[in-house]
Design an enzyme around this catalytic site. Structure first.
Site, PDB file in Angstrom:
ATOM      1  N   ARG A  62      57.719  11.235 -17.931  1.00 51.82           N
ATOM      2  CA  ARG A  62      56.567  11.249 -18.839  1.00 51.82           C
ATOM      3  C   ARG A  62      56.758  12.405 -19.818  1.00 51.82           C
ATOM      4  O   ARG A  62      56.942  13.556 -19.432  1.00 51.82           O
ATOM      5  CB  ARG A  62      55.265  11.458 -18.065  1.00 51.82           C
ATOM      6  CG  ARG A  62      54.043  11.587 -18.978  1.00 51.82           C
ATOM      7  CD  ARG A  62      52.774  11.733 -18.161  1.00 51.82           C
ATOM      8  NE  ARG A  62      51.606  11.854 -19.013  1.00 51.82           N
ATOM      9  CZ  ARG A  62      50.870  12.946 -19.114  1.00 51.82           C
ATOM     10  NH1 ARG A  62      51.206  14.045 -18.438  1.00 51.82           N
ATOM     11  NH2 ARG A  62      49.809  12.967 -19.894  1.00 51.82           N
ATOM     12  N   ARG A  96      38.183  21.095 -21.844  1.00 49.37           N
ATOM     13  CA  ARG A  96      38.414  20.995 -23.293  1.00 49.37           C
ATOM     14  C   ARG A  96      37.115  20.617 -23.989  1.00 49.37           C
ATOM     15  O   ARG A  96      36.349  19.784 -23.498  1.00 49.37           O
ATOM     16  CB  ARG A  96      39.484  19.949 -23.599  1.00 49.37           C
ATOM     17  CG  ARG A  96      40.870  20.367 -23.168  1.00 49.37           C
ATOM     18  CD  ARG A  96      41.883  19.265 -23.475  1.00 49.37           C
ATOM     19  NE  ARG A  96      42.702  18.997 -22.303  1.00 49.37           N
ATOM     20  CZ  ARG A  96      43.466  17.922 -22.145  1.00 49.37           C
ATOM     21  NH1 ARG A  96      43.509  17.005 -23.090  1.00 49.37           N
ATOM     22  NH2 ARG A  96      44.168  17.763 -21.045  1.00 49.37           N
ATOM     23  N   ASN A 141      56.797  13.602 -13.621  1.00 48.66           N
ATOM     24  CA  ASN A 141      55.747  14.027 -14.553  1.00 48.66           C
ATOM     25  C   ASN A 141      55.664  15.544 -14.445  1.00 48.66           C
ATOM     26  O   ASN A 141      55.069  16.081 -13.510  1.00 48.66           O
ATOM     27  CB  ASN A 141      54.422  13.371 -14.186  1.00 48.66           C
ATOM     28  CG  ASN A 141      53.299  13.704 -15.165  1.00 48.66           C
ATOM     29  OD1 ASN A 141      53.429  14.582 -16.003  1.00 48.66           O
ATOM     30  ND2 ASN A 141      52.184  13.010 -15.037  1.00 48.66           N
ATOM     31  N   GLU A 198      50.016   5.380 -13.741  1.00 57.54           N
ATOM     32  CA  GLU A 198      50.961   5.784 -14.778  1.00 57.54           C
ATOM     33  C   GLU A 198      52.394   5.817 -14.264  1.00 57.54           C
ATOM     34  O   GLU A 198      53.334   5.507 -15.002  1.00 57.54           O
ATOM     35  CB  GLU A 198      50.553   7.152 -15.334  1.00 57.54           C
ATOM     36  CG  GLU A 198      49.253   7.117 -16.113  1.00 57.54           C
ATOM     37  CD  GLU A 198      48.741   8.496 -16.461  1.00 57.54           C
ATOM     38  OE1 GLU A 198      48.809   8.867 -17.644  1.00 57.54           O
ATOM     39  OE2 GLU A 198      48.263   9.195 -15.547  1.00 57.54           O
ATOM     40  N   HIS A 202      47.317   9.760 -23.633  1.00 55.08           N
ATOM     41  CA  HIS A 202      47.008   8.907 -22.477  1.00 55.08           C
ATOM     42  C   HIS A 202      47.481   7.475 -22.700  1.00 55.08           C
ATOM     43  O   HIS A 202      46.980   6.545 -22.070  1.00 55.08           O
ATOM     44  CB  HIS A 202      45.498   8.886 -22.172  1.00 55.08           C
ATOM     45  CG  HIS A 202      44.930  10.195 -21.739  1.00 55.08           C
ATOM     46  ND1 HIS A 202      43.678  10.616 -22.117  1.00 55.08           N
ATOM     47  CD2 HIS A 202      45.451  11.175 -20.964  1.00 55.08           C
ATOM     48  CE1 HIS A 202      43.429  11.810 -21.596  1.00 55.08           C
ATOM     49  NE2 HIS A 202      44.494  12.169 -20.891  1.00 55.08           N
TER      50      HIS A 202
END
Length: 396
Positions: free
Chosen positions: A85, A235, A7, A379, A174
């Site tokens: 990823r 964010r 990742n 993940e 996601h």
């Protein structure tokens, strides 16, 4: 049948060596501050942790140390594939894809849609291809899970040419996490995923909610970029698009500067004036810090709004699932959001909710109400499984 999962971030490389079938992890770690003098790599295996400095601070150097550790553990020859990823696959990728020159070029073409993420993903892929020239490499896309969104969910009400010529639409993110926890929730509930309508909430520094019907994503709070939707760590989430023009006129900021501020200087950090860490905010709010209290309250309010919107997409809701650093560890956030959703018919088990922290998950709702669960996301395991499946390396 070990799979190496990578990742790659803008200044980091997270990795794990996982058995796709069982989820057993032999090696994991993180190279961080890549490109800086303080670059380092952490290696975790068999209950031990090592940390090394990275003089050059590059993806290639991090990969060299990773290879050396695989040799020490006797794992290098047992790694069968590398799964990556990749944040943005645009409209082209609705499933994992073995990496070929054509696929790599398609990932490059998505850079304008994810300028902070896809270049780092590409750097990690190229470093791994050099390090493991004989192994198959697979791209697993965060956007792929959401390619099942219906047109009413993914279209913006904008000129047709923006959509057809420039790909202006909602993609969702996601997806790897939402797909994993939906499957785990079905297992915990003892029901087939194909029969369930679930609202999944991935809450970390980045946050999103998704509507999952029968294992397929039918809506997401995130849009063309990961900036749309809920309030997040740094964010903003949803803001009026007219904000850009207004701020450009009154402040002299460029559009690039405004977008950067919405991504890196907003969210919980901006509201609190303190931090983007929910744990610290909850502690500060309990001590009476006004900004921290406001940040937590707005976060919870927007989360409940987002979950209610997913209920509209589903029609019938069979369960709500919380995951991610905040979702798995903040009883207060979960209780606050659920308290704003009484029309769903859910009653919280306060003791179970309070106990669901630090890796303890499971149901947090009363037995005779709509189900709410805390599910730890993984993940890396999901990427390993999808990599093995697309290469037919894992028994089905």
């Amino acid at each position: 049948m070990w799979t190496l999962v990578l990742n790659s971030g803008s200044s980091s490389l997270k990795f794990a060596v996982i058995d796709p079938a069982s989820g057993e992890t032999r090696l994991s770690g993180l190279a961080e501050r890549l490109g800086a003098e303080a670059a380092s790599i952490r290696l975790d295996s068999d209950g031990t942790r090592q940390t090394h400095s990275l003089n050059g601070g590059s993806y290639a150097e991090a990969m060299t140390l990773l290879l050396a550790e695989l040799d020490v553990l006797g794992l290098r020859q047992d790694v069968r594939a590398v799964g990556h990823r990749v944040v943005h696959g645009g409209s082209r990728f609705s499933a994992p894809a073995p990496i070929t020159p054509e696929v790599l070029e398609a990932i490059r073409e998505c850079v304008p849609l994810a300028p902070l993420h896809n270049p780092a993903n590409i750097a990690g892929i190229e470093a791994a291809m050099n390090a493991f020239p004989g192994l198959p490499q697979v791209a697993v896309f965060d956007t792929a899970f959401h390619q099942t969104l219906p047109e009413i969910a993914y279209r913006y009400a904008v000129p047709e040419a923006w959509f057809t010529q420039h790909g202006v639409r909602r993609y969702g993110f996601h997806g790897i996490s939402h797909a994993f926890v939906a499957g785990e929730a079905a297992r915990l509930l003892g029901r087939p995923l194909s029969e369930l309508n679930l609202i999944t909430a991935h809450l970390g520094n980045g946050c999103s909610v998704s509507a999952v019907a029968g294992g397929r994503s039918v809506d997401s709070s995130m849009g063309m970029t990961p900036l749309e939707g809920l309030v997040m760590g740094t964010r903003s989430g949803n803001v009026d698009p007219g904000l850009h023009d207004y701020l450009a006129r009154v402040s002299g900021l460029t559009l690039t500067q405004i977008t950067a501020a919405l991504n890196r200087e907003s969210g919980l950090l901006a509201l609190s004036g303190l931090t983007n860490d929910m744990r610290e905010l909850e502690e500060a709010a309990a001590r009476g810090h006004v900004g921290a209290r406001l940040a937590v309250e707005i976060f919870v309010y927007r989360l409940a709004q987002g979950m209610a919107a997913m209920a509209v997409a589903l029609g019938r809701v069979d369960g709500l699932v919380f995951t991610g650093g905040i979702g798995e560890n903040s009883p207060g956030v979960r209780a606050g959001a659920l308290a704003r959703l009484p029309f769903l018919g859910l009653r919280l088990d306060e003791d179970a909710n309070a106990a669901a922290v630090r890796g303890q998950g499971g149901p947090i709702s009363a037995p005779d109400s709509l189900s709410a669960l805390v599910v730890g996301t993984n993940e890396e395991w999901m990427i390993a499984r999808e990599t093995a499946d697309i290469l037919a390396l894992r028994p089905r």
